[in-house]
Design a protein around this motif. Structure first.
Motif, short mmCIF file in Angstrom:
data_model
loop_
_atom_site.label_atom_id
_atom_site.label_comp_id
_atom_site.label_asym_id
_atom_site.label_seq_id
_atom_site.Cartn_x
_atom_site.Cartn_y
_atom_site.Cartn_z
N GLY A 53 39.27 25.66 -7.31
CA GLY A 53 38.74 25.19 -6.13
C GLY A 53 39.77 24.26 -5.12
O GLY A 53 40.33 23.32 -5.93
N TYR A 54 39.51 24.55 -3.86
CA TYR A 54 40.22 23.74 -2.97
C TYR A 54 39.28 23.32 -1.85
O TYR A 54 38.47 23.77 -1.62
N TYR A 55 39.44 22.15 -1.38
CA TYR A 55 38.74 21.64 -0.42
C TYR A 55 39.13 22.26 0.94
O TYR A 55 39.93 22.52 1.25
N ASP A 56 37.86 22.56 1.58
CA ASP A 56 37.79 23.10 2.74
C ASP A 56 37.29 22.30 3.88
O ASP A 56 35.99 21.85 3.70
N GLU A 57 38.06 21.92 4.69
CA GLU A 57 37.71 21.09 5.72
C GLU A 57 36.53 21.62 6.64
O GLU A 57 35.42 20.60 7.18
N GLY A 58 36.35 22.77 6.86
CA GLY A 58 35.39 23.44 7.86
C GLY A 58 33.87 23.49 7.13
O GLY A 58 32.91 23.18 7.65
#
Length: 663
Positions: A254-259
């Motif tokens: 998992g990666y952080y998604d700003e949207g």
């Protein structure tokens, strides 16, 4: 230290000849986690109270300060059979510490054990805010359980902008959505902001049996400082009511998604065939370097890649490696533990001579099989090299995949590489007395629960485990926390409270003495100018009724200092190319002359060095050029004071070390 030597000699392996002593052993319990405790009823409220830290100014230095933090409805939060290791997280840059767990207990008397919360300290464990709920189970399908009831959580701390206001608790755990058998199959995951807990997410994902995706209970988890969240799970089908291994490891990345203001996960498989007769890999875990680029996924299993030593099969580490932050993985690669091509720290040094003779008589050490235990923890050091903390012992003399549990026949090891995974070494950390505890019977078991903590720079490792030290006790039901520091650059280890070559009993004479159940060590130590405080928590619990509420306890002030790293490693490993073997000196102990044999595959210049117990070089000798073959070397110890020494024979960059006792 030496590399692994690939000998071309052929050994004839016979049956082990056992002495009169009986070998006790344990197998992995692959069915224990499928049992799920009743949770719909309101949990019982027990009488635990939250006490404040007390300081005893005249206490011994090995008696630690322990405080109460959160509670839970029962003891099923920290995981069984090795359990989850990423439950206590520390962020070195923010000095924030968290303990993540299920809710309920005396601080949450009407709480539901399928909900999740955490305890948090913003000052490195000195003061705490407890029972911050961040996940609420709501999906009640009308049965006994909520289908999104959370279990066995892992978590980490991620700093998005260098401030506490931008820090998040990131969690990942299984739930009971029943898409993989009668109970399991779902994942629950999300985030919560540490400064504003109203900023939080909750996500659910089910198994997909039509596409051979059988989610179960993720063992491995890590969260890098670069914001990569990875959970590993052994793909196993429970829809028939018993385990059917699906042939791969599930990697949830998992990666952080700003949207989305959340971590968004994708899944991939790492294929891993296993030997016939092996139910499934026993455990999986994952770790990354400080820069987040070099990482390893490790399993404990048998994929038929290694030579089988002895009459019965064992487990060993199998790993994949990435150098691009988890985008691509190379592997699987197996590590040979035993036999003539195994790790000398295991083959020659795990079992002392007296114990070995008592159980195996004249069996050559190269013919004794070894196996890992059934859980582990992993870390990546400052050089991008993998360390695997795990119990290792002789294989059973009666059945496959079973570890000998007699005291002296198994130990806690750091199995590590110094060149990215080509050459491997094994360093003994300690010899526990007991292997497995039962809570309260064989249905739920817990072994030594080996764990690794690193300092912020990844150049100090602290390996912890549980052991019961009561005389004649076989069951590990009344455990203390034991710890050992290891410097991978100098190969120095820490000493115990008396300055001896032994692990430190963290909980000795404290309120956790023989009661540090299911203890957890944080991922990072709290560093202060050469002092490394290791955050520990454990469960104060009713060992006869694990369904009763538990009180989580935090150990505030156990630390190692640089001055504690005084023991030189004595690891003998066999090298990986055209090198040599060095025998143990005889006689040993020695008063005058002693002898050892050097066997060379090729001619080489040899050198001899002798070190004291504290690592001081006390003598050096050029042995000259020796041709291929066997050579006897005489060593005179008359000028050495009585004590323990290590002699190292070098052939170029390759070395072999043995311990010598001078009388």
């Amino acid at each position: 230290m030496k590399k692994i030597l690939l000998f071309t000699l052929v050994f004839s392996f016979g049956l082990f000849t056992m002495a009169q002593k009986e070998i006790k052993s344990y197998q992995a319990n692959f069915n224990q986690k499928i049992g799920v405790e009743p949770v719909k009823e309101t949990p019982l409220v027990n009488a635990f109270t939250v006490d404040q830290p007390t300081q005893n100014t005249d206490r011994d230095t090995d008696i630690v300060t322990i405080i109460s933090i959160g509670t839970s409805a029962n003891a099923y939060s920290y995981g069984y059979g090795g359990g989850q290791k990423d439950i206590v997280a520390y962020h070195p840059d923010l000095n924030v510490l968290t303990n993540f767990h299920r809710m309920g207990g005396s601080l949450d008397p009407t709480g539901y054990s399928g909900d999740l919360g955490y305890d948090i300290s913003f000052d490195g464990g000195m003061t705490w805010e407890n029972m911050i709920e961040c996940y609420v189970a709501t999906e009640n399908a009308g049965g006994e359980y909520f289908t999104d009831a959370a279990r066995y959580p892992n978590h980490g701390l991620w700093d998005s902008d260098g401030t506490v206001e931008g820090a998040y608790v990131v969690y990942f755990c299984p739930n009971l959505d029943q898409t993989n058998g009668a109970s399991w199959g779902g994942y629950s995951y999300g985030i919560v902001n540490t400064a504003d807990t109203s900023i939080r997410t909750k996500n659910l994902k089910s198994s997909d049996p039509d596409n051979d995706l059988f989610q179960y209970i993720p063992d491995g988890y890590t969260l890098t400082s670069q914001g990569l969240s990875i959970a590993t799970d052994i793909n196993q089908d429970w829809t028939s009511g018993s385990v059917v291994y699906a042939g791969n490891i599930i990697v949830n990345k998992g990666y952080y998604d700003e949207g989305e203001e959340d971590f968004i996960y994708e899944q991939e498989f790492l294929d891993l065939e296993i030997a016939e007769g092996s139910t499934r890999p026993s455990f999986s875990d994952v770790a990354f370097s400080k820069d987040g680029m070099t990482g390893y996924i490790v399993t404990i299993g048998d994929n038929d890649a290694n030579e089988v030593i002895g009459d019965f099969r064992g487990y060993y580490p199998i790993f994949w490696k990435t150098t691009d932050g988890g985008e691509n993985w190379e592997g699987p690669t197996a590590v040979q533990l035993d036999g003539p091509n195994g790790l000398g720290g295991i083959v020659y040094h795990l079992i002392d001579d007296e114990t070995y003779a008592a159980f195996f008589e004249d069996t050559p050490r190269e013919e004794l099989g070894y196996t890992t235990g059934f859980d582990m923890d992993v870390a990546v050091d400052y050089n991008g090299d993998l360390h695997i903390a795990v119990a290792v012992g002789a294989t059973s003399t009666t059945t496959d995949y079973s570890i000998s549990s007699n005291e002296g026949l198994f130990g806690i090891m750091d199995i590590y590489t110094t060149d990215g995974g080509t050459s491997w070494y094994a360093e003994i950390m300690g010899h526990p007395q007991c292997f497995r505890g039962n809570y309260p019977d064989d249905t739920y078991t817990e072994d030594n629960r080996v764990q690794i903590t690193t300092n912020a720079d990844h150049n100090r490792l602290f390996i912890s485990w549980l052991d019961t030290d009561i005389e004649d006790q076989d069951d590990n039901n009344r455990p203390n926390i034991y710890a050992r520091g290891f410097n991978p650059a100098t190969l120095m280890k820490t000493v115990d409270a008396q300055g001896a070559d032994a692990p430190f009993n963290v909980t000795f004479l404290s309120t956790a003495w023989r009661a540090a159940h299911f203890a957890i060590a944080a991922n990072y130590s709290i560093d202060d100018n050469g002092t490394y405080t290791i955050p520990y928590t454990y469960m104060e619990m009713d060992v006869e009724d694990v369904a009763q509420p538990v009180q989580y306890k935090y150990i505030q002030d156990f630390s190692f200092s640089e001055a504690d790293f005084t023991i030189q490693s004595v690891n003998e490993n066999i090298a990986s190319s055209n090198l040599f073997k060095v025998s143990q000196n005889y006689p040993n102990p020695v008063m005058g002359d002693t002898y050892f044999t050097v066997s060379l595959d090729e001619g080489s210049q040899l050198n001899l060095e002798v070190y004291s117990l504290t690592g001081q070089l006390v003598s050096t000798r050029n042995l000259g050029y020796k041709s291929a073959g066997s050579h006897t070397v005489t060593m005179n110890a008359s000028d050495l004071s009585a004590g323990v020494y290590f002699y190292t024979v070098s052939a170029g960059v390759n070395k072999v070390t043995h311990k010598m006792i001078v009388q």
